[in-house]
Design a protein around this motif. Structure first.
Motif, short mmCIF file in Angstrom:
data_model
loop_
_atom_site.label_atom_id
_atom_site.label_comp_id
_atom_site.label_asym_id
_atom_site.label_seq_id
_atom_site.Cartn_x
_atom_site.Cartn_y
_atom_site.Cartn_z
N PRO A 36 46.73 68.99 62.75
CA PRO A 36 46.17 68.99 64.11
C PRO A 36 44.75 69.53 64.10
O PRO A 36 44.43 70.44 63.34
CB PRO A 36 47.11 69.89 64.90
N ARG A 37 43.90 68.94 64.92
CA ARG A 37 42.52 69.40 65.11
C ARG A 37 42.27 69.49 66.60
O ARG A 37 42.77 68.67 67.38
CB ARG A 37 41.52 68.41 64.50
N TYR A 38 41.48 70.46 66.98
CA TYR A 38 41.11 70.65 68.39
C TYR A 38 39.66 70.22 68.52
O TYR A 38 38.75 70.86 67.99
CB TYR A 38 41.39 72.09 68.81
N VAL A 39 39.45 69.08 69.18
CA VAL A 39 38.19 68.35 69.14
C VAL A 39 37.45 68.48 70.47
O VAL A 39 38.01 68.21 71.54
CB VAL A 39 38.46 66.86 68.82
N LEU A 40 36.19 68.88 70.39
CA LEU A 40 35.31 68.97 71.56
C LEU A 40 34.75 67.58 71.84
O LEU A 40 34.15 66.96 70.96
CB LEU A 40 34.18 69.95 71.27
N CYS A 41 34.99 67.08 73.06
CA CYS A 41 34.57 65.72 73.43
C CYS A 41 33.79 65.73 74.73
O CYS A 41 34.07 66.51 75.64
CB CYS A 41 35.80 64.84 73.65
N ALA A 42 32.81 64.82 74.82
CA ALA A 42 32.17 64.52 76.08
C ALA A 42 33.03 63.46 76.76
O ALA A 42 33.57 62.58 76.10
CB ALA A 42 30.75 63.99 75.87
#
Length: 71
Positions: A36-42
């Motif tokens: 799992p990765r916690y991804v910063l998205c616009a």
């Protein structure tokens, strides 16, 4: 060391998204490891659909141990 233009433009896009409250943190799966990765998205839109543009994932562990700041 100069920051490449593409990275600078991406950062400016990220700042604009933050000012407009158009950021999201998504739980995703790493395409290579399956972790799992916690991804910063616009967050944008395409008609009635949301479009998530990933900018990077949050670092696991202590980020101060992973990076060396420029001198």
């Amino acid at each position: 060391m100069a920051i490449p233009d593409g990275y600078r433009r991406n950062f400016e896009t990220l700042v604009r998204a933050a000012k407009q409250d158009d950021l999201a943190l998504l739980e995703c799966t790493d395409a290579v490891t399956g972790e799992p990765r916690y991804v910063l998205c616009a967050v944008g839109s395409d008609g009635t659909d949301y479009v998530m543009t990933p900018f990077g994932h949050l670092h696991d562990g202590n980020p101060y141990e992973a990076y060396i700041a420029p001198a």
